[in-house]
Design a protein around this motif. Structure first.
Motif, PDB file in Angstrom:
ATOM      1  N   LYS A  51      49.701  59.363  29.832  1.00  0.00           N
ATOM      2  CA  LYS A  51      48.237  59.461  29.737  1.00  0.00           C
ATOM      3  C   LYS A  51      47.819  60.914  29.492  1.00  0.00           C
ATOM      4  CE  LYS A  51      43.796  59.136  30.274  1.00  0.00           C
ATOM      5  NZ  LYS A  51      43.202  58.946  31.594  1.00  0.00           N
ATOM      6  N   ALA A  52      48.423  61.844  30.237  1.00  0.00           N
ATOM      7  CA  ALA A  52      48.063  63.252  30.083  1.00  0.00           C
ATOM      8  C   ALA A  52      48.438  63.775  28.695  1.00  0.00           C
ATOM      9  CB  ALA A  52      48.757  64.081  31.165  1.00  0.00           C
ATOM     10  N   TYR A  53      49.472  63.215  28.094  1.00  0.00           N
ATOM     11  CA  TYR A  53      49.903  63.615  26.757  1.00  0.00           C
ATOM     12  C   TYR A  53      49.013  62.984  25.689  1.00  0.00           C
ATOM     13  CZ  TYR A  53      53.423  64.598  23.066  1.00  0.00           C
ATOM     14  OH  TYR A  53      54.091  65.046  21.953  1.00  0.00           O
ATOM     15  N   ALA A  54      48.577  61.763  25.922  1.00  0.00           N
ATOM     16  CA  ALA A  54      47.823  61.025  24.901  1.00  0.00           C
ATOM     17  C   ALA A  54      46.488  61.689  24.573  1.00  0.00           C
ATOM     18  CB  ALA A  54      47.594  59.586  25.351  1.00  0.00           C
ATOM     19  N   VAL A  55      45.848  62.302  25.559  1.00  0.00           N
ATOM     20  CA  VAL A  55      44.522  62.884  25.308  1.00  0.00           C
ATOM     21  C   VAL A  55      44.613  64.061  24.335  1.00  0.00           C
ATOM     22  CG1 VAL A  55      42.446  63.866  26.320  1.00  0.00           C
ATOM     23  CG2 VAL A  55      43.677  62.068  27.544  1.00  0.00           C
ATOM     24  N   PRO A  56      45.453  65.080  24.584  1.00  0.00           N
ATOM     25  CA  PRO A  56      45.566  66.131  23.557  1.00  0.00           C
ATOM     26  C   PRO A  56      46.180  65.610  22.263  1.00  0.00           C
ATOM     27  CG  PRO A  56      47.161  66.502  25.317  1.00  0.00           C
ATOM     28  CD  PRO A  56      46.234  65.429  25.790  1.00  0.00           C
ATOM     29  N   ASP A 342      48.199  71.969  27.963  1.00  0.00           N
ATOM     30  CA  ASP A 342      47.280  70.938  27.475  1.00  0.00           C
ATOM     31  C   ASP A 342      47.268  69.728  28.406  1.00  0.00           C
ATOM     32  OD1 ASP A 342      46.402  72.343  25.299  1.00  0.00           O
ATOM     33  OD2 ASP A 342      47.759  71.407  23.863  1.00  0.00           O
ATOM     34  N   MET A 343      48.444  69.291  28.844  1.00  0.00           N
ATOM     35  CA  MET A 343      48.526  68.095  29.695  1.00  0.00           C
ATOM     36  C   MET A 343      47.921  68.335  31.073  1.00  0.00           C
ATOM     37  SD  MET A 343      52.192  66.306  28.735  1.00  0.00           S
ATOM     38  CE  MET A 343      53.209  67.706  29.210  1.00  0.00           C
ATOM     39  N   LEU A 344      47.971  69.576  31.533  1.00  0.00           N
ATOM     40  CA  LEU A 344      47.443  69.895  32.860  1.00  0.00           C
ATOM     41  C   LEU A 344      45.985  69.482  33.005  1.00  0.00           C
ATOM     42  CD1 LEU A 344      47.973  71.349  35.604  1.00  0.00           C
ATOM     43  CD2 LEU A 344      47.156  73.449  34.510  1.00  0.00           C
ATOM     44  N   HIS A 345      45.220  69.568  31.903  1.00  0.00           N
ATOM     45  CA  HIS A 345      43.790  69.256  31.964  1.00  0.00           C
ATOM     46  C   HIS A 345      43.522  67.768  32.156  1.00  0.00           C
ATOM     47  CE1 HIS A 345      43.839  72.901  29.107  1.00  0.00           C
ATOM     48  NE2 HIS A 345      43.571  73.332  30.314  1.00  0.00           N
ATOM     49  N   PHE A 346      44.511  66.918  31.872  1.00  0.00           N
ATOM     50  CA  PHE A 346      44.249  65.484  31.825  1.00  0.00           C
ATOM     51  C   PHE A 346      45.161  64.675  32.748  1.00  0.00           C
ATOM     52  CE2 PHE A 346      43.478  67.420  27.597  1.00  0.00           C
ATOM     53  CZ  PHE A 346      42.098  67.309  27.586  1.00  0.00           C
ATOM     54  N   LEU A 347      45.740  65.345  33.750  1.00  0.00           N
ATOM     55  CA  LEU A 347      46.599  64.637  34.694  1.00  0.00           C
ATOM     56  C   LEU A 347      45.799  63.593  35.465  1.00  0.00           C
ATOM     57  CD1 LEU A 347      48.743  67.482  36.320  1.00  0.00           C
ATOM     58  CD2 LEU A 347      49.523  65.738  34.702  1.00  0.00           C
ATOM     59  N   PRO A 348      46.299  62.360  35.564  1.00  0.00           N
ATOM     60  CA  PRO A 348      45.615  61.389  36.414  1.00  0.00           C
ATOM     61  C   PRO A 348      45.710  61.820  37.878  1.00  0.00           C
ATOM     62  CG  PRO A 348      47.674  60.493  35.558  1.00  0.00           C
ATOM     63  CD  PRO A 348      47.451  61.798  34.867  1.00  0.00           C
ATOM     64  N   PRO A 349      44.762  61.411  38.710  1.00  0.00           N
ATOM     65  CA  PRO A 349      44.739  61.857  40.116  1.00  0.00           C
ATOM     66  C   PRO A 349      46.032  61.590  40.873  1.00  0.00           C
ATOM     67  CG  PRO A 349      42.668  60.790  39.542  1.00  0.00           C
ATOM     68  CD  PRO A 349      43.583  60.596  38.373  1.00  0.00           C
ATOM     69  N   LEU A 366      52.574  73.251  36.605  1.00  0.00           N
ATOM     70  CA  LEU A 366      53.059  73.278  35.229  1.00  0.00           C
ATOM     71  C   LEU A 366      54.556  72.981  35.158  1.00  0.00           C
ATOM     72  CD1 LEU A 366      51.174  76.308  33.603  1.00  0.00           C
ATOM     73  CD2 LEU A 366      50.930  73.896  33.031  1.00  0.00           C
ATOM     74  N   ILE A 367      55.317  73.550  36.084  1.00  0.00           N
ATOM     75  CA  ILE A 367      56.754  73.294  36.098  1.00  0.00           C
ATOM     76  C   ILE A 367      57.018  71.825  36.418  1.00  0.00           C
ATOM     77  CG2 ILE A 367      58.936  73.803  37.243  1.00  0.00           C
ATOM     78  CD1 ILE A 367      57.947  76.059  35.481  1.00  0.00           C
ATOM     79  N   GLN A 368      56.333  71.306  37.433  1.00  0.00           N
ATOM     80  CA  GLN A 368      56.564  69.919  37.826  1.00  0.00           C
ATOM     81  C   GLN A 368      56.184  68.950  36.705  1.00  0.00           C
ATOM     82  OE1 GLN A 368      55.936  68.533  41.872  1.00  0.00           O
ATOM     83  NE2 GLN A 368      55.013  70.506  42.390  1.00  0.00           N
ATOM     84  N   LEU A 369      55.068  69.200  36.052  1.00  0.00           N
ATOM     85  CA  LEU A 369      54.664  68.264  34.990  1.00  0.00           C
ATOM     86  C   LEU A 369      55.563  68.436  33.768  1.00  0.00           C
ATOM     87  CD1 LEU A 369      52.796  69.337  32.331  1.00  0.00           C
ATOM     88  CD2 LEU A 369      51.187  69.829  34.164  1.00  0.00           C
ATOM     89  N   GLY A 370      56.101  69.646  33.558  1.00  0.00           N
ATOM     90  CA  GLY A 370      57.048  69.839  32.466  1.00  0.00           C
ATOM     91  C   GLY A 370      58.310  69.015  32.672  1.00  0.00           C
ATOM     92  N   ILE A 371      58.780  68.957  33.912  1.00  0.00           N
ATOM     93  CA  ILE A 371      59.967  68.143  34.214  1.00  0.00           C
ATOM     94  C   ILE A 371      59.625  66.662  34.147  1.00  0.00           C
ATOM     95  CG2 ILE A 371      61.604  67.571  36.051  1.00  0.00           C
ATOM     96  CD1 ILE A 371      61.498  70.557  36.830  1.00  0.00           C
TER      97      ILE A 371
END
Length: 434
Positions: A51-56, A342-349, A366-371
C-alpha cells in the motif's frame, strides 16, 4: 511436497528431498508457497508496504508517461516532474468504471492520498516550485533510476530491445524527432550532425513508456491487495503470492507501446500493432534488471576496470533490492533510500505501530520499512518464479516423477542466484531481521 500413497497407506515422496542449501525454501515453492515464510507478521508487513509503495507508484507511472509522451525531447526539461492535471486525471486502465479489466475497486484518477501529499508535503501548502526546491515531493529520481537500469540491462526478455534497433523503429523515431523540432533549425542541425545521439534519447524515452505502462498495472494490484487484507481476505503469505500470480496472468497480454503527442498529433514510435506485451517486454525485464542486477550505489564502487570492484560480466551484476544492505546507506544499485522516503509518507497505521515496537522505534522507521520492502519483493519474485514455472514446466500437483524433477531443477536453478553472500534470502527467513 507432492506425495503419492504407497500400498501400506503411508505417503512417500515421488522424488527425493532436495539437497540444495535452500532446500527448505525449494520445498515450500514446490508446495505452492513463497520464498518468504508464511507468518502473520510477514503477511502484515508485505501488504502494508504494498500500500505504501502503490501511492507514490501512482505518481511514478503517470509522470513516466507524461515525460515519454509530452516532454519528449525537450532539451531543458526543468519541469518534467511537474506533471500536468491531464495526467493526474488520466484514467488507470485497471481501476474505475471505465476499465475493461478492473483490478482495483477504487477510482481511476490519481489516488487521494497522493494528491493530498502533493498539496501539503511534509511542510505545508505552498507553490509546486517551492515544494520541489525544498525536495518536499515524490522522488521521481527513483523511478528514472529504475528506467535507466532497464535501459542498461537490455535484452532481458521479449523482443522490445531488438525492435529498438530495427529500421521500423528508427523510421518512426525519425518522423517524431523531425516533427518535434519543426521550426527549430538549431536542433534539427544538431540531429543531422549527431543522429545516433538523438535516437538514443528516444530509445530512453521508450523505456520511460515501458516502465510507466508496467507500473500502471502494479499500482491498482497493490491497492486491491491492501483493501482485501483490510477486509480479512488474505489468510497467509501464499494467498498474497497467488493473487500476484493470477494478476500477472490476467494482464500478461496488455500492450506495451510508445506514443508521443506533438502539437495535438499522436505519433506512434512503438505501435500497439507490434504486439509487445506486459509480461515479456516489461515485467520480466523489470524483475531481472531492477530486483537482481541494477548497478552499484553511486560512490561505493569504482568503475575503473583495473580496480576490479564491479563484475567484468554484466550478467554477474547483483546490486538489486534482493541483495541490498539496507542498514548503512540503503546500498542497492538503485537508491532505495529515495523510495523508502516516499513510502514513509503513506505507511498504514498498523505498520507504523509495528515499527514502534522494534529496534529504535520511530528513529529507524526508514531502515525497518526498507527491510519490509525487501521482504515484499522476495514475495513478488516468488510470484514471478511461479509464473515462469507455470509457463515453461509442469503443475505443482503433477504425478509424473520426471516432471516433478524438472520443476525441482528449475527451482534449484532459481535459488542458485541467492547463493551469493550478499543475498538476503537467508535473512528474510527469520523475523529477527529488521
Amino acid at each position: 511436497m507432492t506425495t503419492s500413497t504407497a500400498a501400506a497407506g503411508t505417503k512417500t515422496p515421488l522424488i527425493p528431498p532436495s539437497t540444495h542449501r535452500f532446500a527448505e525454501v525449494i520445498h515450500r515453492l514446490e508446495a505452492g508457497g513463497s520464498m518468504l515464510p508464511d507468518t502473520p507478521e510477514n503477511l502484515q508487513q508485505i501488504i502494508g508496504i504494498y500500500k505504501a509503495y502503490a501511492v507514490p507508484m501512482d505518481f511514478y507511472w503517470r509522470d513516466l508517461l507524461y515525460i515519454a509522451e509530452q516532454v519528449f525531447l525537450n532539451p531543458l526539461p526543468a519541469f518534467k516532474y511537474f506533471i500536468s492535471q491531464e495526467y493526474l486525471d488520466l484514467p488507470n486502465s485497471y481501476a474505475g468504471d471505465q476499465s475493461k479489466l478492473r483490478i482495483w475497486r477504487g477510482g481511476e484518477k490519481a489516488h487521494p492520498e497522493l494528491l493530498e501529499f502533493m498539496a501539503k508535503g511534509e511542510t505545508r501548502a505552498m507553490p509546486k516550485l517551492l515544494h520541489h526546491l525544498w525536495h518536499d515531493r515524490v522522488n521521481m529520481e527513483f523511478a528514472e533510476a529504475c528506467m535507466q537500469a532497464m535501459l542498461w540491462h537490455q535484452g532481458m526478455g521479449g523482443r522490445f530491445n531488438d525492435y529498438l534497433a530495427s529500421d521500423a523503429y528508427k523510421a518512426n523515431a525519425d518522423r517524431a524527432i523531425k516533427a518535434y523540432f519543426r521550426g527549430n533549425p538549431l536542433m534539427l542541425g544538431l540531429y543531422k550532425l549527431f543522429p545516433d545521439m538523438v535516437l538514443e534519447q528516444v530509445k530512453q524515452l521508450s523505456y520511460y513508456a515501458n516502465l510507466g505502462l508496467f507500473w500502471e498495472v502494479m499500482a491498482p494490484v497493490f491497492f486491491e491487495m491492501s483493501d482485501i487484507y483490510d477486509e480479512g481476505g488474505f489468510k497467509g503469505v501464499p494467498d498474497a503470492m497467488d493473487f500476484l500470480v493470477n494478476g500477472i496472468f490476467a494482464v500478461a497480454g496488455r500492450p506495451i507501446y510508445h506514443h508521443v503527442f506533438i502539437r495535438g498529433e499522436c505519433l506512434e514510435i512503438i505501435p500497439k500493432s507490434e504486439g509487445f506485451t506486459w509480461l515479456y517486454e516489461a515485467a520480466l525485464p523489470y524483475v531481472e534488471a531492477v530486483f537482481y542486477r541494477t548497478s552499484p550505489f553511486r560512490g561505493t564502487k569504482s568503475y575503473n576496470a583495473q580496480a576490479y570492484q564491479v563484475p567484468a560480466d554484466q550478467a554477474d551484476f547483483h546490486y538489486g533490492i534482493l541483495y541490498a544492505d539496507v542498514f548503512p546507506v540503503g546500498s542497492a544499485g538503485i537508491p532505495p533510500t529515495l523510495l523508502m522516503q516516499d513510502m514513509l509518507h503513506f505507511l498504514p497505521p498498523y505498520l507504523q505501530e509495528l515499527y514502534k515496537q522494534h529496534r529504535r522505534g520511530e528513529e529507524d522507521q526508514l531502515i525497518q520499512l526498507g527491510i519490509t520492502f525487501q521482504r515484499s519483493m522476495y514475495n513478488v519474485t516468488s510470484a514471478v518464479i511461479q509464473v515462469l514455472r507455470c509457463a515453461l514446466l509442469y503443475p505443482l500437483d503433477d504425478t509424473d516423477p520426471e516432471h516433478l524433477a524438472a520443476n525441482r531443477r528449475f527451482f534449484e536453478a532459481q535459488m542458485d542466484r541467492f547463493l551469493r553472500p550478499e543475498a538476503r534470502l537467508s535473512d528474510i527467513q527469520t523475523q529477527d531481521y529488521r
